[in-house]
Design a protein around this motif. Structure first.
Motif, PDB file in Angstrom:
ATOM      1  N   ARG A 189      38.924  -8.743  -5.075  1.00  0.00           N
ATOM      2  CA  ARG A 189      38.395  -8.927  -3.884  1.00  0.00           C
ATOM      3  C   ARG A 189      39.176  -9.763  -2.916  1.00  0.00           C
ATOM      4  N   VAL A 190      38.850  -9.439  -1.465  1.00  0.00           N
ATOM      5  CA  VAL A 190      39.624  -9.734  -0.533  1.00  0.00           C
ATOM      6  C   VAL A 190      38.916  -9.981   0.762  1.00  0.00           C
ATOM      7  N   ARG A 191      38.842 -10.951   1.388  1.00  0.00           N
ATOM      8  CA  ARG A 191      37.914 -11.455   2.573  1.00  0.00           C
ATOM      9  C   ARG A 191      38.813 -11.272   4.010  1.00  0.00           C
ATOM     10  N   PHE A 192      38.378 -10.607   4.848  1.00  0.00           N
ATOM     11  CA  PHE A 192      38.760 -10.433   6.151  1.00  0.00           C
ATOM     12  C   PHE A 192      37.825 -11.187   7.340  1.00  0.00           C
ATOM     13  N   THR A 193      38.435 -12.031   8.083  1.00  0.00           N
ATOM     14  CA  THR A 193      37.919 -12.749   9.114  1.00  0.00           C
ATOM     15  C   THR A 193      38.398 -12.664  10.645  1.00  0.00           C
ATOM     16  N   THR A 194      39.552 -11.777  10.707  1.00  0.00           N
ATOM     17  CA  THR A 194      40.072 -11.616  11.808  1.00  0.00           C
ATOM     18  C   THR A 194      40.717 -10.357  11.655  1.00  0.00           C
ATOM     19  N   GLY A 195      41.402  -9.566  12.802  1.00  0.00           N
ATOM     20  CA  GLY A 195      41.768  -8.354  12.854  1.00  0.00           C
ATOM     21  C   GLY A 195      40.992  -7.196  13.171  1.00  0.00           C
ATOM     22  N   ALA A 196      41.455  -6.169  13.010  1.00  0.00           N
ATOM     23  CA  ALA A 196      40.685  -4.766  13.330  1.00  0.00           C
ATOM     24  C   ALA A 196      39.817  -4.521  12.143  1.00  0.00           C
ATOM     25  N   MET A 197      38.808  -4.952  12.488  1.00  0.00           N
ATOM     26  CA  MET A 197      37.367  -4.813  11.687  1.00  0.00           C
ATOM     27  C   MET A 197      36.509  -4.135  12.430  1.00  0.00           C
ATOM     28  N   ARG A 198      35.817  -2.848  12.038  1.00  0.00           N
ATOM     29  CA  ARG A 198      34.885  -2.074  13.025  1.00  0.00           C
ATOM     30  C   ARG A 198      34.323  -1.035  12.095  1.00  0.00           C
ATOM     31  N   GLU A 200      32.967   2.533  12.685  1.00  0.00           N
ATOM     32  CA  GLU A 200      33.111   3.649  13.600  1.00  0.00           C
ATOM     33  C   GLU A 200      31.833   4.554  13.984  1.00  0.00           C
ATOM     34  N   ASP A 201      31.817   5.172  15.301  1.00  0.00           N
ATOM     35  CA  ASP A 201      30.589   5.843  15.616  1.00  0.00           C
ATOM     36  C   ASP A 201      30.082   6.727  14.711  1.00  0.00           C
ATOM     37  N   ASP A 202      30.878   7.237  13.761  1.00  0.00           N
ATOM     38  CA  ASP A 202      30.383   8.489  12.860  1.00  0.00           C
ATOM     39  C   ASP A 202      29.575   8.121  11.769  1.00  0.00           C
ATOM     40  N   ARG A 203      29.170   6.581  11.952  1.00  0.00           N
ATOM     41  CA  ARG A 203      28.472   6.119  10.772  1.00  0.00           C
ATOM     42  C   ARG A 203      28.714   6.112   9.360  1.00  0.00           C
ATOM     43  N   ARG A 204      30.078   6.553   9.101  1.00  0.00           N
ATOM     44  CA  ARG A 204      30.472   6.617   7.753  1.00  0.00           C
ATOM     45  C   ARG A 204      31.819   5.999   7.773  1.00  0.00           C
ATOM     46  N   THR A 205      32.423   5.491   8.614  1.00  0.00           N
ATOM     47  CA  THR A 205      33.843   5.094   8.421  1.00  0.00           C
ATOM     48  C   THR A 205      34.076   3.498   8.867  1.00  0.00           C
ATOM     49  N   ILE A 206      34.386   2.822   7.764  1.00  0.00           N
ATOM     50  CA  ILE A 206      34.624   1.453   8.171  1.00  0.00           C
ATOM     51  C   ILE A 206      36.104   0.916   8.108  1.00  0.00           C
ATOM     52  N   VAL A 207      36.783   0.252   9.174  1.00  0.00           N
ATOM     53  CA  VAL A 207      37.973   0.180   9.375  1.00  0.00           C
ATOM     54  C   VAL A 207      38.191  -1.173   8.983  1.00  0.00           C
ATOM     55  N   LEU A 208      39.231  -1.598   8.162  1.00  0.00           N
ATOM     56  CA  LEU A 208      39.810  -2.844   7.628  1.00  0.00           C
ATOM     57  C   LEU A 208      41.073  -3.260   8.089  1.00  0.00           C
ATOM     58  N   PRO A 209      41.347  -4.494   8.513  1.00  0.00           N
ATOM     59  CA  PRO A 209      42.816  -4.538   8.761  1.00  0.00           C
ATOM     60  C   PRO A 209      43.951  -4.071   7.711  1.00  0.00           C
ATOM     61  N   THR A 210      45.100  -3.728   8.247  1.00  0.00           N
ATOM     62  CA  THR A 210      46.167  -3.199   7.567  1.00  0.00           C
ATOM     63  C   THR A 210      45.576  -2.010   6.713  1.00  0.00           C
ATOM     64  N   ILE A 211      44.628  -2.093   5.735  1.00  0.00           N
ATOM     65  CA  ILE A 211      44.114  -0.930   4.998  1.00  0.00           C
ATOM     66  C   ILE A 211      43.850   0.080   5.817  1.00  0.00           C
ATOM     67  N   GLY A 212      43.062  -0.091   6.912  1.00  0.00           N
ATOM     68  CA  GLY A 212      42.607   1.313   7.726  1.00  0.00           C
ATOM     69  C   GLY A 212      41.216   1.697   7.412  1.00  0.00           C
ATOM     70  N   ALA A 213      41.031   2.869   7.521  1.00  0.00           N
ATOM     71  CA  ALA A 213      39.807   3.681   7.522  1.00  0.00           C
ATOM     72  C   ALA A 213      39.362   3.852   6.056  1.00  0.00           C
ATOM     73  N   LEU A 214      38.392   3.405   5.816  1.00  0.00           N
ATOM     74  CA  LEU A 214      37.521   3.686   4.465  1.00  0.00           C
ATOM     75  C   LEU A 214      36.166   4.350   4.652  1.00  0.00           C
ATOM     76  N   ARG A 215      35.908   5.470   3.654  1.00  0.00           N
ATOM     77  CA  ARG A 215      34.712   6.446   3.947  1.00  0.00           C
ATOM     78  C   ARG A 215      33.818   5.790   3.186  1.00  0.00           C
ATOM     79  N   SER A 216      32.547   5.309   3.838  1.00  0.00           N
ATOM     80  CA  SER A 216      31.473   4.718   3.336  1.00  0.00           C
ATOM     81  C   SER A 216      30.425   6.108   2.664  1.00  0.00           C
TER      82      SER A 216
END
Length: 272
Positions: A189-198, A200-216
């Motif tokens: 596990r790894v926890r992110f508290t800052t950086g590019a966390m969002r 996306e509007d497609d309601r399927r994509t979760i973006v994490l810092p450095t790792i980038g986009a993951l498909r839900s």
């Protein structure tokens, strides 16, 4: 606020007074007048704080904290999948490094009480990590800095639990001293508290810092709609592996109805 440092920052921004306990600063700030005039300043520091009127009665801050968890697909790109695992390993490296530092300090302290050991705080360990990371982990730049902060924060919490259990100020089962983490036994596990966390509007994509986009694997509407309307703020996201599957758990503050004290009241903000 959540920390004494945040309380001091709020005091500097508002002209409020940090309250003392046994001549030591607390996480509480006394504010004179209508709380609403200070809201923007407080929420620029943190949206998590407790609010009391001058009688000590608690009132709503206008935010509530909630969470959600989504299963995401493992990246099909081998390099990206390897990056996810690298973040898990980076957290363990930082945890074990900090624990080794603690054990070394404790051994040195037994030899001489004047030995300047590192305080058991996230700030102190992170400062020390930044001084030694090039030797401890020359590859540290491959991962988000949050991976290392996550491991250090976990150790700080574990040490706090052990200390409070040892002094009998913690309820429940006795907590043992921390042990080194191994890849075989530790949960990834790894926890992110800052950086590019969002979300996306497609309601399927979760973006994490450095790792980038993951498909839900499921719709993220229950979170994304609040964020899109600026009615919520992401506080942290935790990426974890369980049973070979990948999950993103998030914690966020959602805006609710605001109840403020009267204009003549003195507000006491307990930042937690």
């Amino acid at each position: 606020m959540r920390t004494r440092a945040q309380a001091q920052k709020v005091s500097d921004l508002t002209g409020g007074k940090v309250l003392l306990d046994k001549n030591k600063p607390t996480r509480k700030v006394a504010l004179a007048g209508d709380f609403e005039q200070y809201r923007d300043a407080l929420e620029s520091v943190s949206v998590l704080f407790g609010l009391c009127d001058d009688t000590g009665e608690k009132v709503s801050t206008g935010w509530t904290v909630t969470g959600a968890s989504f299963e995401v697909e493992w990246p099909k790109d081998p390099q990206l999948a390897s990056l996810v695992r690298s973040h898990f390993g980076a957290r363990r490296v930082a945890y074990n490094w900090a624990l080794a530092k603690v054990k070394s300090d404790m051994d040195a302290k037994r030899q001489g009480a004047s030995y300047p050991s590192t305080p058991w705080t996230l700030e102190a360990f992170r400062k020390q990590w930044n001084q030694e990371k090039n030797e401890v982990a020359p590859w540290w730049g491959d991962n988000s800095k949050e991976a290392y902060a996550s491991g250090i924060a976990d150790l700080v919490q574990a040490l706090s639990n052990w200390s409070s259990s040892k002094h009998r100020s913690r309820k429940g089962r006795k907590v043992g001293f921390s042990k080194f983490k191994s890849k075989r036994k530790d949960q990834n596990r790894v926890r992110f508290t800052t950086g590019a966390m969002r979300f996306e509007d497609d309601r399927r994509t979760i973006v994490l810092p450095t790792i980038g986009a993951l498909r839900s694997k499921e719709n993220t509407r229950r979170i994304q709609r609040h964020l899109a309307k600026n009615n919520a703020r992401l506080l942290n996201c935790t990426l974890s592996e369980r049973w070979g599957r990948l999950f993103v758990s998030c914690q966020l503050a959602i805006k609710t109805g605001v109840v403020s004290p009267s204009p003549t009241a003195t507000s006491e903000v307990n930042i937690r």
